[in-house]
Design a protein around this motif. Structure first.
Motif, PDB file in Angstrom:
ATOM      1  N   GLN A 803       0.837  -1.210   0.000  1.00  0.00           N
ATOM      2  CA  GLN A 803       0.000   0.000   0.000  1.00  0.00           C
ATOM      3  C   GLN A 803       0.866   1.252   0.000  1.00  0.00           C
ATOM      4  OE1 GLN A 803      -1.730   1.376   3.705  1.00  0.00           O
ATOM      5  NE2 GLN A 803      -3.726   1.714   2.721  1.00  0.00           N
ATOM      6  N   TYR A 804       1.879   1.270   0.840  1.00  0.00           N
ATOM      7  CA  TYR A 804       2.775   2.425   0.901  1.00  0.00           C
ATOM      8  C   TYR A 804       3.460   2.641  -0.456  1.00  0.00           C
ATOM      9  CZ  TYR A 804       6.319   5.609   2.850  1.00  0.00           C
ATOM     10  OH  TYR A 804       7.119   6.694   3.123  1.00  0.00           O
ATOM     11  N   CYS A 805       3.935   1.541  -1.034  1.00  0.00           N
ATOM     12  CA  CYS A 805       4.620   1.634  -2.328  1.00  0.00           C
ATOM     13  C   CYS A 805       3.673   2.120  -3.423  1.00  0.00           C
ATOM     14  CB  CYS A 805       5.189   0.270  -2.716  1.00  0.00           C
ATOM     15  SG  CYS A 805       6.548  -0.280  -1.668  1.00  0.00           S
ATOM     16  N   THR A 806       2.426   1.703  -3.350  1.00  0.00           N
ATOM     17  CA  THR A 806       1.448   2.087  -4.373  1.00  0.00           C
ATOM     18  C   THR A 806       1.055   3.548  -4.259  1.00  0.00           C
ATOM     19  OG1 THR A 806       0.566  -0.178  -4.369  1.00  0.00           O
ATOM     20  CG2 THR A 806      -0.827   1.557  -5.336  1.00  0.00           C
ATOM     21  N   LEU A 807       0.918   4.038  -3.041  1.00  0.00           N
ATOM     22  CA  LEU A 807       0.310   5.346  -2.821  1.00  0.00           C
ATOM     23  C   LEU A 807       1.292   6.496  -2.698  1.00  0.00           C
ATOM     24  CD1 LEU A 807      -2.549   4.409  -0.308  1.00  0.00           C
ATOM     25  CD2 LEU A 807      -2.721   4.806  -2.775  1.00  0.00           C
ATOM     26  N   PRO A 811      -1.437   9.645  -7.737  1.00  0.00           N
ATOM     27  CA  PRO A 811      -2.207  10.889  -7.861  1.00  0.00           C
ATOM     28  C   PRO A 811      -3.006  11.154  -6.592  1.00  0.00           C
ATOM     29  CG  PRO A 811      -2.443   9.530  -9.825  1.00  0.00           C
ATOM     30  CD  PRO A 811      -1.737   8.688  -8.817  1.00  0.00           C
ATOM     31  N   SER A 812      -3.207  12.409  -6.287  1.00  0.00           N
ATOM     32  CA  SER A 812      -3.888  12.778  -5.031  1.00  0.00           C
ATOM     33  C   SER A 812      -5.266  12.148  -4.932  1.00  0.00           C
ATOM     34  CB  SER A 812      -3.975  14.297  -4.905  1.00  0.00           C
ATOM     35  OG  SER A 812      -4.675  14.854  -5.993  1.00  0.00           O
ATOM     36  N   GLU A 813      -5.978  11.992  -6.062  1.00  0.00           N
ATOM     37  CA  GLU A 813      -7.313  11.389  -6.018  1.00  0.00           C
ATOM     38  C   GLU A 813      -7.249   9.943  -5.538  1.00  0.00           C
ATOM     39  OE1 GLU A 813      -5.960  12.848  -8.641  1.00  0.00           O
ATOM     40  OE2 GLU A 813      -7.069  14.755  -8.684  1.00  0.00           O
ATOM     41  N   LEU A 823      -1.738  13.013   0.446  1.00  0.00           N
ATOM     42  CA  LEU A 823      -0.482  13.078   1.185  1.00  0.00           C
ATOM     43  C   LEU A 823       0.246  14.396   0.972  1.00  0.00           C
ATOM     44  CD1 LEU A 823       0.851   9.470   0.508  1.00  0.00           C
ATOM     45  CD2 LEU A 823      -0.256  10.312   2.587  1.00  0.00           C
ATOM     46  N   GLY A 824      -0.268  15.236   0.071  1.00  0.00           N
ATOM     47  CA  GLY A 824       0.354  16.522  -0.177  1.00  0.00           C
ATOM     48  C   GLY A 824       1.579  16.394  -1.062  1.00  0.00           C
TER      49      GLY A 824
END
Length: 912
Positions: A803-807, A811-813, A823-824
């Motif tokens: 999840q961390y690697c993906t996000l 994109p912010s959406e 996450l800014g």
């Protein structure tokens, strides 16, 4: 998930090989270094190793190296044999280095002796086979006071107490070396004032323990520990001395480590080295002194010279003395007046800087020195002896680790004295004081203000050298006669670049070690060709920068600089936190992954020097900061940020498994309980938001760790120990920490937590806030997580990491949809593209793989997509010396770009 090598990858990689291994054994290594991606398809299967320089050394020495094995392939009881390409088997000593979780062998260590003839350049390790018995086997015996090692050629007697470490080394029934001991000179103050009263004290080694660390039929290692001391006086500067012996060898490899535990304002090391005596029985005119200078230059004279005299001793006498042979006849007019020819008993080779050396001699104490020769970069090899035998002695990285010095004293007597000075006493004393007075930064507020101006994280009392270490390598040859000059040149080359055997890239890749983080070079399309060329460019650039900007010196060699100053056309060697890199953003890992996939000899030696430096100099090994490392600074130990991310075992694992090096193994083990220091040295102590946080007890069972730089580092230490020993405790800590990270309300986006130091488990946070830092995954976390997920099936941890690697770069959406908020603006987007690529591999998602490459080429906080990888030549008077400048390069960007390129190629290879 272990990735095998595809046929496409193998063929493309093979086409690139600079030479086919197995060629002529006397082929010279290239200047650029070996590209050992093999060109012969017979190497596609099986475990193969080769000489690092693609040729056997001219000087046969014992060699030790590591070999990787696929999971579940071989049991610990598996025998191994070594054969060359012609089918010849040679004696081999083997022991386990690491295990897979099922108990099968992951890494094995192997040693061969110097008395075997190896004409091939590549060799196969054959499981299930036994090699021939050695023609000569080591014999090691010990009692309460001594350890004795007999190689079959020489016998070394090591003492367990007292000042003398090596009592004697005998060959042919004669003592060639005696009274080997360590020497340290302490000066009480620097020469800063004309009326200073300077005193110098001499300290010698005082042994506290001597043990057999490794023993087998072909290889033995003796480990000696103690302090430098004066009779009934001070004991300081703890040392470790390792002596390496191989069956049939006439040489001893010496690894010397010391730790500074003095007071920098009054303990100035004036000299540090290894001293021994050499018994001499030959006549003064048959005593030969040799120093090897630059390349194949040799300085060769006799204690009492017979050339250049007014009266001729005879052509045979002159030629024999110059050649180092026994002079058997001297013309009577000279023979009757030998005592009137000055005999020179004292000789010195001094390398005060990286670019100049000087050779001097004198008849003896109380008389003037004569300048004998000079040059640029000496090889660091000397010799004293005669036709009856002698000792060749050398210091590796002699000019690179200046100031260094070789001394021969009392050569006119029956017992010459030799000192290999790792720090030259004829140079200024070692000055470890901090480089400024604090600039009034007494409060955390002022220190944060200073950080914003010079990037230096200063705090009073933290810029101390107490606890930093230095490891050096020396070698001794016990010879039955004076070698010819050509042989001395070969011995010097063996000191400078010792013979090394390494597993070939195909074998490393096929074994699935290091979490599949590297693939073999593939130039099957223009885009990949460009990446390979850029990877080559960046390493070649740093290697050239090291020389042009002289990144050399006893405390500096092995490190690189952090950031460039285009205005001055130099690196920011004097600006706060922009100077020495100290492993910032995983420079070490970038270099090792680059080596694993290419096999280049020059990359190996560059990374080797960095591993030695960053594991010793950049880390506190004793004192209140031990065993943490220091963030980048003008002084290697100067930063007040003492952190796990610098001392991390993740930077040392590669070299350890490739070499089985005992000192590196010691450093890896040193990190097992490093998190305990975070109870008293709190990383975030200066941050306003941390001021109200309850401090953990200094002797309690808890400390606060970030999930990125902190936990990733300690997890690397636990993983390595579990692999090396099968330790249930280390495995349980890993499992507990992984499960508790995976169970956090925000997973890795929780940021960190309170960890139980005994169990490894984190408290489960009740805070739902997102906490993410661009540095979390910049110090080895992606690499260790890739390994852990392969080794330990913990679904909640795998989900949290993927999840961390993906996000992170999403994109912010997409971030909002998954986390409830964006996450800014996050930093290091280019470097984090390898996380996206990893997620793509785990999800088998081609769309994610394409996104990873889009992020890589976007160049956010890295190298822009249109960046031209080239340099500009800057010459005088803009600079002191001409340099090849790439002002667009920073080491942060280089390391992260290199890691992203290598890992994106590896993780997306089958998804495009």
């Amino acid at each position: 998930m272990t990735q095998g090598i595809s046929r496409r990858q193998f063929i493309a990689a093979s086409a690139l090989a600079s030479t086919a291994i197995g060629g002529a054994s006397n082929a010279q290594p290239t200047t650029r270094g070996s590209n050992a991606v093999l060109a012969d398809q017979t190497f596609e299967q099986g475990a193969w190793c080769h000489w690092l320089d693609e040729r056997a050394s001219d000087v046969a020495t014992g060699v030790t190296w590591g070999m990787p094995w696929p999971r579940s392939k071989h049991s610990p009881r598996t025998p191994f044999a070594l054969r060359d390409r012609d089918g010849k088997r040679v004696p081999l000593q083997t022991w386990p280095l690491a295990y897979w979780p099922d108990g099968s062998l992951k890494w094995t260590a192997h040693a061969i002796a110097p008395d075997v003839t190896l004409t091939s350049t590549a060799f196969q390790i054959e499981p299930g086979q036994k090699g021939p018995a050695p023609t000569t086997a080591l014999k090691v015996k010990q009692d309460a006071g001594t350890i004795e090692v007999d190689t079959g050629v020489m016998t070394c007697r090591v003492l367990r107490n007292g000042a003398v470490c090596i009592d004697s080394i005998r060959r042919g029934g004669k003592d060639l070396l005696t009274a080997g001991r360590l020497i340290a000179l302490r000066q009480n103050m620097p020469l800063e004032e004309a009326d200073s009263t300077v005193s110098v004290e001499t300290f010698e080694s005082m042994i506290e323990s001597a043990e057999i660390e490794n023993e087998g039929p072909l290889r033995a290692v003796i480990k000696i520990t103690g302090h430098h001391s004066r009779p009934k006086g001070r004991r300081w500067l703890p040392f470790t001395l390792r002596l390496y012996f191989y069956a049939g060898a006439d040489d001893v490899r010496v690894i010397h480590t010391f730790v500074f535990d003095g007071e920098e304002s009054r303990d100035f090391i004036r000299g540090l080295g290894l001293r021994f005596d050499v018994p001499l029985v030959d006549e003064l005119h048959n005593r030969h002194v040799r120093f090897v200078g630059e390349n194949d230059g040799v300085f060769g004279e006799a204690v009492r010279g017979l050339t250049g005299l007014r009266r001729d001793p005879g052509v045979e006498a002159r030629q024999a003395q110059v050649a180092g042979r026994k002079v058997t006849s001297i013309g009577p007019k000279v023979a009757d007046g030998l005592e009137l020819i000055p005999a020179f008993g004292d000789w010195t080779l001094l390398q005060p800087t990286a670019d100049s050396f000087q050779i001097r001699k004198r008849t003896g104490l109380g008389h003037a020195w004569l300048d004998s020769s000079r040059g640029g970069r000496a090889s660091g090899l000397g010799y004293i002896g005669g036709p009856s035998g002698g000792v060749a002695f050398g210091i590796r990285n002699f000019w690179e680790s200046h100031p260094a010095q070789l001394d021969i004293r009392k050569a006119r007597t029956e017992r010459a004295e030799v000192t290999m000075w790792l720090w030259a006493p004829d140079a200024p004393p070692m000055d470890l004081r901090f480089y400024h007075d604090g600039l009034g930064q007494e409060t955390h507020e002022k220190q944060l203000e200073g950080l914003n101006i010079t990037y230096e994280d200063y705090e009073p009392g933290f810029g101390t050298p107490v606890g930093v270490a230095r490891t050096s390598e020396m070698r001794l040859w016990l010879l039955d006669a004076t070698p010819v000059r050509e042989r001395l040149v070969q011995l010097a080359a063996a000191v400078r670049a010792p013979a090394a055997m390494v597993a070939v890239p195909q074998t490393l890749h096929q074994a699935g070690v290091f979490g599949g983080t590297f693939a073999l070079p593939d130039r099957s399309n223009a885009k990949q060709v460009r990446i390979e060329e850029q990877l080559d460019f960046l390493f070649d650039f740093y290697e050239k920068q090291r020389d042009q900007h002289s990144w050399y010196g006893f405390w500096n060699y092995g490190d690189v600089m952090h950031t460039y100053d285009a205005d001055r056309h130099t690196w920011r060697y004097d600006v706060g936190g922009y100077a020495w890199d100290n492993s910032e953003l995983s420079t070490d890992i970038w270099l090792w992954l680059y080596f694993l996939r290419t096999g280049r000899a020059d990359v190996y030696r560059f990374a080797e020097a960095m591993t030695r430096h960053t594991g010793e100099v950049d880390v506190h090994h004793l004192g209140k900061f031990a065993p943490l490392g220091s963030r980048h600074n003008v002084m290697h130990w100067g930063c007040s940020a003492k952190q796990l991310r610098i001392s991390t075992a993740l930077n040392r694992r590669y070299y350890y498994f490739l070499t089985a090096d005992e000192r590196i193994g010691e450093l890896l083990r040193e990190q097992l309980e490093a998190a305990r220091t975070l109870r008293t040295v709190v990383p975030e102590r200066k941050l306003p938001e941390a001021q109200d946080r309850v401090r953990e007890s200094a002797d309690g069972d808890y400390a606060r760790l970030g999930f990125g730089t902190d936990w990733g580092s300690i997890a690397g230490a636990w993983l390595t120990e579990w692999e090396r020993t099968g330790s249930r405790e280390m495995r349980d800590r890993l499992v507990a920490s992984m499960r508790s990270i995976g169970s956090q309300p925000r997973g890795f986006f929780t940021g960190g937590g309170r960890m139980n130091l005994r169990t490894g488990a984190f408290d489960i946070s009740k805070d739902q806030a997102l906490n993410v830092s661009h540095l979390s995954a910049a110090f080895g976390l992606p690499e260790v997580c890739a390994e852990l997920i392969e080794l330990l099936k913990i679904p909640e941890f795998e989900r949290a990491w993927v999840q961390y690697c993906t996000l992170y770069n999403a994109p912010s959406e997409q971030q909002k949809a998954a986390l409830g908020e964006s996450l800014g603006e996050l930093n290091l987007g280019q470097g984090h593209s390898r996380l996206t690529a990893y997620a793509a591999r785990m999800k088998r998602d081609p769309a994610l793989a394409r996104r990873a490459w889009e992020e890589f080429y976007a160049g956010r906080a890295g190298f822009a997509p249109d960046q031209r990888f080239e340099t500009q030549r800057i010459t005088g008077p803009a600079v002191m010396n001409a340099v090849d400048e790439a002002a667009w390069v920073s080491t942060n960007a280089t390391a992260q770009w290199g890691l992203a390129a290598i890992e994106c190629l590896a993780f997306t290879a089958d998804l495009s």
